[in-house]
Design a protein around this motif. Structure first.
Motif, PDB file in Angstrom:
ATOM      1  N   ASP A 124       0.754  -1.195  -0.069  1.00 36.17           N
ATOM      2  CA  ASP A 124      -0.108   0.094  -0.008  1.00 36.17           C
ATOM      3  C   ASP A 124       0.863   1.440  -0.081  1.00 36.17           C
ATOM      4  O   ASP A 124       1.689   1.369   0.766  1.00 36.17           O
ATOM      5  N   ASP A 125       0.717   2.165  -0.932  1.00 33.83           N
ATOM      6  CA  ASP A 125       1.604   3.432  -1.139  1.00 33.83           C
ATOM      7  C   ASP A 125       1.156   4.218   0.043  1.00 33.83           C
ATOM      8  O   ASP A 125       2.185   5.038   0.309  1.00 33.83           O
ATOM      9  N   LYS A 126      -0.150   4.301   0.280  1.00 32.37           N
ATOM     10  CA  LYS A 126      -0.537   5.261   1.540  1.00 32.37           C
ATOM     11  C   LYS A 126      -1.088   4.148   2.544  1.00 32.37           C
ATOM     12  O   LYS A 126      -2.386   4.410   2.641  1.00 32.37           O
ATOM     13  N   PRO A 127      -0.336   4.011   3.496  1.00 30.53           N
ATOM     14  CA  PRO A 127      -0.801   2.913   4.457  1.00 30.53           C
ATOM     15  C   PRO A 127      -1.445   3.902   5.643  1.00 30.53           C
ATOM     16  O   PRO A 127      -0.953   4.363   6.688  1.00 30.53           O
ATOM     17  N   LEU A 128      -2.562   4.541   5.464  1.00 28.82           N
ATOM     18  CA  LEU A 128      -3.397   5.192   6.303  1.00 28.82           C
ATOM     19  C   LEU A 128      -3.519   4.634   7.847  1.00 28.82           C
ATOM     20  O   LEU A 128      -3.446   5.434   8.857  1.00 28.82           O
ATOM     21  N   LEU A 129      -3.888   3.275   7.781  1.00 26.67           N
ATOM     22  CA  LEU A 129      -4.041   2.729   8.987  1.00 26.67           C
ATOM     23  C   LEU A 129      -2.869   2.845   9.975  1.00 26.67           C
ATOM     24  O   LEU A 129      -3.038   2.808  11.171  1.00 26.67           O
ATOM     25  N   LEU A 130      -1.688   3.078   9.432  1.00 30.76           N
ATOM     26  CA  LEU A 130      -0.614   3.418  10.253  1.00 30.76           C
ATOM     27  C   LEU A 130      -0.337   4.927  10.432  1.00 30.76           C
ATOM     28  O   LEU A 130       0.032   5.410  11.441  1.00 30.76           O
ATOM     29  N   GLN A 131      -0.436   5.587   9.276  1.00 27.54           N
ATOM     30  CA  GLN A 131      -0.140   7.030   9.285  1.00 27.54           C
ATOM     31  C   GLN A 131      -1.039   7.805  10.229  1.00 27.54           C
ATOM     32  O   GLN A 131      -0.687   8.893  10.887  1.00 27.54           O
ATOM     33  N   ILE A 132      -2.319   7.670  10.127  1.00 22.91           N
ATOM     34  CA  ILE A 132      -3.195   8.633  11.094  1.00 22.91           C
ATOM     35  C   ILE A 132      -2.826   8.138  12.442  1.00 22.91           C
ATOM     36  O   ILE A 132      -2.699   9.264  13.197  1.00 22.91           O
ATOM     37  N   PRO A 133      -2.972   6.954  12.901  1.00 26.33           N
ATOM     38  CA  PRO A 133      -2.627   6.871  14.505  1.00 26.33           C
ATOM     39  C   PRO A 133      -1.440   7.298  14.734  1.00 26.33           C
ATOM     40  O   PRO A 133      -0.877   8.144  15.814  1.00 26.33           O
ATOM     41  N   TYR A 134      -0.233   7.320  13.923  1.00 24.54           N
ATOM     42  CA  TYR A 134       1.081   7.725  13.862  1.00 24.54           C
ATOM     43  C   TYR A 134       1.029   9.587  14.105  1.00 24.54           C
ATOM     44  O   TYR A 134       1.736   9.978  15.116  1.00 24.54           O
ATOM     45  N   SER A 135       0.290  10.070  13.447  1.00 23.43           N
ATOM     46  CA  SER A 135       0.124  11.469  13.596  1.00 23.43           C
ATOM     47  C   SER A 135      -0.612  12.001  14.646  1.00 23.43           C
ATOM     48  O   SER A 135      -0.246  12.864  15.291  1.00 23.43           O
ATOM     49  N   ILE A 136      -1.800  11.291  15.139  1.00 22.33           N
ATOM     50  CA  ILE A 136      -2.368  11.628  16.445  1.00 22.33           C
ATOM     51  C   ILE A 136      -1.349  11.389  17.519  1.00 22.33           C
ATOM     52  O   ILE A 136      -1.175  12.299  18.479  1.00 22.33           O
ATOM     53  N   GLY A 137      -0.404  10.567  17.524  1.00 25.69           N
ATOM     54  CA  GLY A 137       0.545   9.974  18.513  1.00 25.69           C
ATOM     55  C   GLY A 137       1.485  11.120  18.495  1.00 25.69           C
ATOM     56  O   GLY A 137       2.005  11.100  19.838  1.00 25.69           O
ATOM     57  N   LEU A 138       1.885  11.504  17.514  1.00 26.05           N
ATOM     58  CA  LEU A 138       2.654  12.610  17.544  1.00 26.05           C
ATOM     59  C   LEU A 138       2.287  13.945  18.070  1.00 26.05           C
ATOM     60  O   LEU A 138       3.133  14.369  19.187  1.00 26.05           O
ATOM     61  N   GLY A 139       1.252  14.195  18.012  1.00 23.79           N
ATOM     62  CA  GLY A 139       0.618  15.334  18.359  1.00 23.79           C
ATOM     63  C   GLY A 139       0.596  15.225  20.018  1.00 23.79           C
ATOM     64  O   GLY A 139       0.804  16.184  20.818  1.00 23.79           O
ATOM     65  N   LEU A 140      -0.051  14.079  20.433  1.00 24.78           N
ATOM     66  CA  LEU A 140       0.029  13.662  21.936  1.00 24.78           C
ATOM     67  C   LEU A 140       1.105  13.619  22.549  1.00 24.78           C
ATOM     68  O   LEU A 140       1.216  13.942  23.809  1.00 24.78           O
TER      69      LEU A 140
END
Length: 206
Positions: free
Chosen positions: A139-155
């Motif tokens: 998957d060129d855009k693994p959103l299932l990993l990228q979205i939680p990662y972005s949220i976790g980065l902010g937290l």
């Protein structure tokens, strides 16, 4: 009975332009109530324009004024030998446009720094490999990993700085607050060494 006065110089105080600074302002006084009330109102400095924004008052000036007021007074000094007087001029009015411009600049700068860091470490490729390892799919855009990662980065940033807007999460100081404290300590030491007129003596060369 000997009259004893214990004095501890405050590290930093604030004053207004043209204010008369007294011994009670720059020091914590302990002793007989009559002695404390007698000396706490003694003036040691008059703030003027030549002082600019910072004045350093030395314990020797305080002792000099105390000796003038009562030569029989036994003065015991405790703690720091100088007080930094920060002269507070008229406070600037809040400027919404200036605040918005600074906020936008910091936001864009932080966003670019984060994006450049992720590009340098090839974070997108790492996410693709992790996603393939877990699911077996490309998957060129693994959103299932990228979205939680972005949220976790902010937290994670919130936890790191220990603040949600103006609210502190816990009583432990954040790394940024510790660095600001160390910077303020170094700045105060510099001011004490360079602005304290009593601590230096220069010769006049003609």
């Amino acid at each position: 009975m000997d009259k004893i006065l214990y004095i501890r110089m405050r590290h930093r105080i604030q004053a207004r332009p043209n204010q008369t600074i007294t011994i009670g302002d720059v020091g914590q006084l302990v002793g007989d109530d009559e002695v404390v009330s007698q000396v706490s109102g003694i003036a040691i400095h008059q703030v003027n324009r030549s002082d600019k924004s910072i004045v350093v008052l030395d314990i020797m000036r305080v002792l000099k004024e105390l000796r003038k007021a009562d030569s029989e007074l036994d003065v015991q000094t405790v703690g720091p030998a100088q007080t930094i007087v920060e002269i507070v001029y008229k406070t600037k009015q809040f400027r919404p446009m200036f605040f918005a411009a600074v906020w936008l600049l910091l936001f864009l700068g932080a966003a670019l720094a984060i994006m450049n860091f992720h590009e340098d470490v090839s974070m997108r490729i790492v996410h693709q490999k992790i996603f393939k390892t877990i699911t077996g799919l490309d998957d060129d855009k693994p959103l299932l990993l990228q979205i939680p990662y972005s949220i976790g980065l902010g937290l994670g940033m919130i936890l790191f700085f220990n603040h949600v807007f103006r609210k502190r999460i816990n009583e432990e100081p954040s790394p940024l607050e510790v660095e600001m404290f160390n910077y303020q300590q170094d700045l105060d030491m510099y001011v004490i060494m360079h602005e304290n007129k009593e601590s230096s003596k220069q010769t006049d060369d003609h």
